[in-house]
Design a protein around this motif. Structure first.
Motif, PDB file in Angstrom:
ATOM      1  N   GLY A 158      25.148  41.559  35.902  1.00  0.00           N
ATOM      2  CA  GLY A 158      26.209  41.288  36.858  1.00  0.00           C
ATOM      3  C   GLY A 158      27.552  41.860  36.473  1.00  0.00           C
ATOM      4  O   GLY A 158      27.757  42.348  35.353  1.00  0.00           O
ATOM      5  N   TYR A 159      28.453  41.804  37.430  1.00  0.00           N
ATOM      6  CA  TYR A 159      29.843  42.250  37.251  1.00  0.00           C
ATOM      7  C   TYR A 159      30.761  41.202  37.856  1.00  0.00           C
ATOM      8  O   TYR A 159      30.472  40.636  38.922  1.00  0.00           O
ATOM      9  N   LEU A 160      31.883  40.944  37.171  1.00  0.00           N
ATOM     10  CA  LEU A 160      32.887  40.017  37.690  1.00  0.00           C
ATOM     11  C   LEU A 160      34.269  40.628  37.552  1.00  0.00           C
ATOM     12  O   LEU A 160      34.589  41.254  36.537  1.00  0.00           O
ATOM     13  N   LEU A 161      35.068  40.404  38.542  1.00  0.00           N
ATOM     14  CA  LEU A 161      36.487  40.734  38.494  1.00  0.00           C
ATOM     15  C   LEU A 161      37.271  39.462  38.749  1.00  0.00           C
ATOM     16  O   LEU A 161      37.058  38.773  39.756  1.00  0.00           O
ATOM     17  N   TYR A 162      38.165  39.133  37.826  1.00  0.00           N
ATOM     18  CA  TYR A 162      39.109  38.034  38.026  1.00  0.00           C
ATOM     19  C   TYR A 162      40.512  38.608  38.058  1.00  0.00           C
ATOM     20  O   TYR A 162      40.910  39.356  37.164  1.00  0.00           O
ATOM     21  N   ASN A 163      41.252  38.256  39.086  1.00  0.00           N
ATOM     22  CA  ASN A 163      42.686  38.550  39.149  1.00  0.00           C
ATOM     23  C   ASN A 163      43.384  37.202  39.303  1.00  0.00           C
ATOM     24  O   ASN A 163      43.311  36.574  40.357  1.00  0.00           O
ATOM     25  N   ILE A 164      44.015  36.758  38.232  1.00  0.00           N
ATOM     26  CA  ILE A 164      44.577  35.406  38.177  1.00  0.00           C
ATOM     27  C   ILE A 164      46.088  35.476  37.995  1.00  0.00           C
ATOM     28  O   ILE A 164      46.575  36.197  37.121  1.00  0.00           O
ATOM     29  N   LYS A 165      46.799  34.763  38.820  1.00  0.00           N
ATOM     30  CA  LYS A 165      48.258  34.665  38.705  1.00  0.00           C
ATOM     31  C   LYS A 165      48.620  33.215  38.413  1.00  0.00           C
ATOM     32  O   LYS A 165      48.167  32.305  39.115  1.00  0.00           O
ATOM     33  N   ASN A 200      51.901  34.800  32.908  1.00  0.00           N
ATOM     34  CA  ASN A 200      51.861  35.052  34.353  1.00  0.00           C
ATOM     35  C   ASN A 200      50.472  35.410  34.852  1.00  0.00           C
ATOM     36  O   ASN A 200      50.308  35.863  35.981  1.00  0.00           O
ATOM     37  N   GLY A 201      49.461  35.227  33.998  1.00  0.00           N
ATOM     38  CA  GLY A 201      48.099  35.558  34.404  1.00  0.00           C
ATOM     39  C   GLY A 201      47.745  36.990  34.078  1.00  0.00           C
ATOM     40  O   GLY A 201      48.425  37.664  33.303  1.00  0.00           O
ATOM     41  N   GLY A 202      46.677  37.489  34.674  1.00  0.00           N
ATOM     42  CA  GLY A 202      46.233  38.849  34.410  1.00  0.00           C
ATOM     43  C   GLY A 202      44.927  39.166  35.103  1.00  0.00           C
ATOM     44  O   GLY A 202      44.390  38.368  35.880  1.00  0.00           O
ATOM     45  N   VAL A 203      44.413  40.351  34.791  1.00  0.00           N
ATOM     46  CA  VAL A 203      43.175  40.857  35.388  1.00  0.00           C
ATOM     47  C   VAL A 203      42.128  40.997  34.286  1.00  0.00           C
ATOM     48  O   VAL A 203      42.433  41.476  33.189  1.00  0.00           O
ATOM     49  N   ILE A 204      40.890  40.583  34.563  1.00  0.00           N
ATOM     50  CA  ILE A 204      39.793  40.731  33.614  1.00  0.00           C
ATOM     51  C   ILE A 204      38.569  41.261  34.351  1.00  0.00           C
ATOM     52  O   ILE A 204      38.195  40.738  35.409  1.00  0.00           O
ATOM     53  N   HIS A 205      37.956  42.300  33.788  1.00  0.00           N
ATOM     54  CA  HIS A 205      36.680  42.816  34.281  1.00  0.00           C
ATOM     55  C   HIS A 205      35.593  42.438  33.286  1.00  0.00           C
ATOM     56  O   HIS A 205      35.707  42.729  32.093  1.00  0.00           O
TER      57      HIS A 205
END
Length: 423
Positions: A158-165, A200-205
């Protein structure tokens, strides 16, 4: 849990046959919901699940499922979710695709390592935002599962993208008073337990690979079989230097005891590996092959240890277990539809196995401000409760659970309304 809240749920379950032909039949189930929360405001929205079955199906197995959820709170929070699930899209592969955007203006934050972070209910009673922060989460999730043979062994990818602020609570929008000295999240920022890079959060693949052994007799509420998985999920890119991996080992087993009485249990182990600090917003995110709810995070709340406060227990390595008796008390058919009413009784428990490192350089006064004590190994977070399930054509299950925490440090009572069995 649910303090200062009036909660009204209207359940309307029109699960009907939409169309039939010589090959397929189609059905759907829907839940409109109305609620009021003094922090979030009025909720309105709906969850709809569309199914395609083979003509002669007994509804235990669908070809395609499309789940749509849209709900809003009048003060800005909400859930927007689309999930597609099928083993027909790709030959011999179960494909689950999920796109979700969630806003939570009062996300729970109780610090790290469970009981090491003291929970003071009077702080929350004086100011409801003391254990909160603002989080906006966008997620793309693509899961794939296949079999090596007919003996139950298979693979997971699988693949996941999280964009969290993340941000502090917007007290003006929610009409709340500021906390003297800042709320707990602000105090973690000021003492650099949450660094400026992650504040401030961030992006994780993520990429994930795993193995499974699955002998369940059906996907929804199995009555016998084993479902075991080992999944490694690795961050391959993202904001800052936060490379890390997560390992989940999950074992579930199902037994038929007497007629419609079943016993099911789940044991979940989760470990985190990293050469550097993991961002605080990624710590609660748990690994799974398939999401049965909109989120799966931390120990505490609807999807892990019911009755314990949401995200109460966050650590590097954790484990939890769920034991559940399930009984179908009433089964009937009408309008060519199959229904049942079920009762479940459960016991849940969680534990921190490896804590998140908390700075030893803090002064006594700083630790008091952060409500930090000493970490003690082997302390369990326990709860128990009861629930009611309404099953419609087997796969559409409306769930209501009530869980009670054993320790007041974990809260008091949790009430959860949603879809599906927990596992």
């Amino acid at each position: 849990m649910f303090k200062n809240q009036i909660y009204i749920i209207i359940l309307l379950l029109p699960s009907v046959i939409l169309a039939q032909n010589n090959t397929y039949k189609y059905s759907f189930g829907a839940i409109p919901a109305i609620s009021y929360d003094s922090d979030l405001g009025y909720q309105y929205g709906a969850a709809i699940n569309l199914y395609q079955y083979n003509k002669k199906s007994d509804y235990s197995k669908y070809n395609h499922s499309l789940y749509l959820e849209w709900s809003r709170f009048s003060k800005g929070s909400g859930i927007n979710r689309i999930t597609y699930d099928s083993d027909k899209l790709l030959k011999h592969v179960r494909s689950t695709l999920d796109i979700t955007y969630m806003t939570d203006q009062m996300m729970d934050f109780y610090g790290f390592n469970g009981y090491q972070s003291e929970y003071k209910s009077d702080y929350e009673q004086i100011n409801r935002q003391f254990y909160k922060y603002d989080r906006k989460l966008f997620r793309i999730k693509a899961d794939f599962q296949g079999k090596f043979n007919d003996n139950g062994f298979g693979w997971i990818g699988g693949y996941l993208l999280y964009n969290i602020k993340t941000d502090t609570v917007n007290i003006n929008k929610l009409n709340l008073k500021p906390v003297q000295g800042g709320n707990l999240y602000q105090r973690y920022l000021e003492n650099n337990l949450i660094s400026s890079e992650e504040a401030n959060g961030g992006v994780i693949h993520y990429l994930k690979l795993g193995l499974k052994y699955d002998t369940r007799n059906r996907l929804a509420n199995p009555t016998n079989g084993v479902w075991t998985e080992a999944i490694l999920q690795t961050a391959i890119a993202g904001s800052g230097n936060f490379s890390h991996s997560k390992l989940a080992i999950v074992h579930r087993q199902y037994f038929n005891l007497l007629n419609e009485l079943n016993f099911a249990y789940r044991v979940y182990y989760h470990a985190t590996f990293s050469k550097s600090d993991i961002p605080f917003y990624a710590q609660p995110l748990l690994v799974s092959s398939y999401l049965s709810a909109s989120t799966f995070q931390g120990i505490g709340g609807q999807t892990t240890v019911r009755g314990v406060m949401r995200n109460r227990v966050v650590g590097n390595d954790i484990a939890f277990a769920n034991l559940e008796l399930r009984y179908k008390s009433l089964k009937f058919s009408t309008f060519k539809q199959q229904f049942y009413i079920g009762i479940n009784v459960f016991f849940d428990s969680g534990i921190i196995l490896k804590p998140i490192s908390v700075s030893n350089q803090l002064s006594i006064q700083e630790k008091e401000s952060l409500l930090l004590g000493n970490f003690e190994k082997g302390k369990l977070h326990n709860s128990a409760g009861i629930g009611i399930k309404i099953g419609w054509n087997e796969n559409f299950v409306v769930s209501a659970d009530v869980g009670k925490a054993f320790n007041s440090q974990d809260g008091s009572l949790g009430i959860y309304l949603g879809l599906n069995y927990l596992y």
